[in-house]
Design a protein around this motif. Sequence first.
Motif, short mmCIF file in Angstrom:
data_model
loop_
_atom_site.label_atom_id
_atom_site.label_comp_id
_atom_site.label_asym_id
_atom_site.label_seq_id
_atom_site.Cartn_x
_atom_site.Cartn_y
_atom_site.Cartn_z
N ASP A 118 0.72 -0.99 0.03
CA ASP A 118 -0.06 0.03 0.05
C ASP A 118 0.75 1.33 0.11
O ASP A 118 0.52 2.25 -0.83
CB ASP A 118 -0.91 -0.01 1.32
CG ASP A 118 -2.09 -1.06 0.93
OD1 ASP A 118 -2.15 -1.62 -0.03
OD2 ASP A 118 -2.97 -0.61 1.85
N ARG A 119 1.83 1.14 0.90
CA ARG A 119 2.87 2.33 1.01
C ARG A 119 3.55 2.89 -0.41
O ARG A 119 3.43 3.95 -0.86
CB ARG A 119 3.90 2.18 1.77
CG ARG A 119 3.48 2.52 3.40
CD ARG A 119 4.58 2.23 4.44
NE ARG A 119 3.96 1.96 5.80
CZ ARG A 119 3.15 2.48 6.43
NH1 ARG A 119 2.93 3.78 6.00
NH2 ARG A 119 2.74 2.16 7.47
N ILE A 120 3.90 1.78 -1.28
CA ILE A 120 4.50 1.96 -2.38
C ILE A 120 3.42 2.08 -3.42
O ILE A 120 3.79 3.12 -4.25
CB ILE A 120 5.37 0.44 -2.67
CG1 ILE A 120 6.57 0.50 -1.60
CG2 ILE A 120 6.12 0.49 -4.23
CD1 ILE A 120 7.17 -0.98 -1.82
N ALA A 121 2.47 1.39 -3.67
CA ALA A 121 1.68 1.60 -4.38
C ALA A 121 0.69 2.82 -4.47
O ALA A 121 0.19 3.34 -5.39
CB ALA A 121 0.63 0.44 -4.65
N HIS A 122 0.20 2.90 -3.30
CA HIS A 122 -0.68 4.20 -3.23
C HIS A 122 -0.32 5.53 -2.31
O HIS A 122 -1.05 6.35 -1.89
CB HIS A 122 -1.84 3.71 -2.35
CG HIS A 122 -2.66 2.51 -2.96
ND1 HIS A 122 -3.40 2.66 -4.12
CD2 HIS A 122 -2.52 1.19 -2.73
CE1 HIS A 122 -3.53 1.24 -4.73
NE2 HIS A 122 -3.35 0.47 -3.79
#
Length: 183
Positions: A118-122
């Motif tokens: 989530d941190r990387i993608a969003h």
Amino acid sequence: MMIKNRSSLKFIFLLVIVALNLGCDQVSKIIVRKNLVPYEQITVIKDHFILTKVENTGAFLSAGSNLPDFIRTLILTVLPVLVLAYGLWFIYSHKQLPALMQIGICFLIGGGIGNIYDRIAHGSVTDFMHMDFILFRTGIFNLADVSIMVGIALLLINNLMAAKAKKELEASDEELTTDQAQH
């Protein structure tokens, strides 16, 4: 050859546990992102279980969300990626670990990967569940957090069982030594 195949099958089983934890987390977050607007509240169980979509740029309960971007990325993305990679290596290279310990580590890894993804993608982690048990209330969390907590619980249970077995073995050894000294 049979031992190597069995070892490989066991590791594949452990990876399936990681994948199931990750998959359940990501599917639930996709549903929440598509169907809830930020801070919308949907009561599932009257005043006890509420869905509320929030985007968390920090860690547990938003800890670290006010850190500078570089430090936050280092602490909340880079460091956890290294720890999770080590966890995978650890369960792969320590094949004789108790099954409960291996499964607990897999829950931790699956949940950790879900939140890091989530941190990387969003740019943030989607949290959406809130529980009120009258005596205490949770923060807003997601299924990755549940996986992490289940993993911690499994590791604690494993350690308690190991400590109990060690005490029983020590008591048995002491009894045997006492019996031998009397004869």
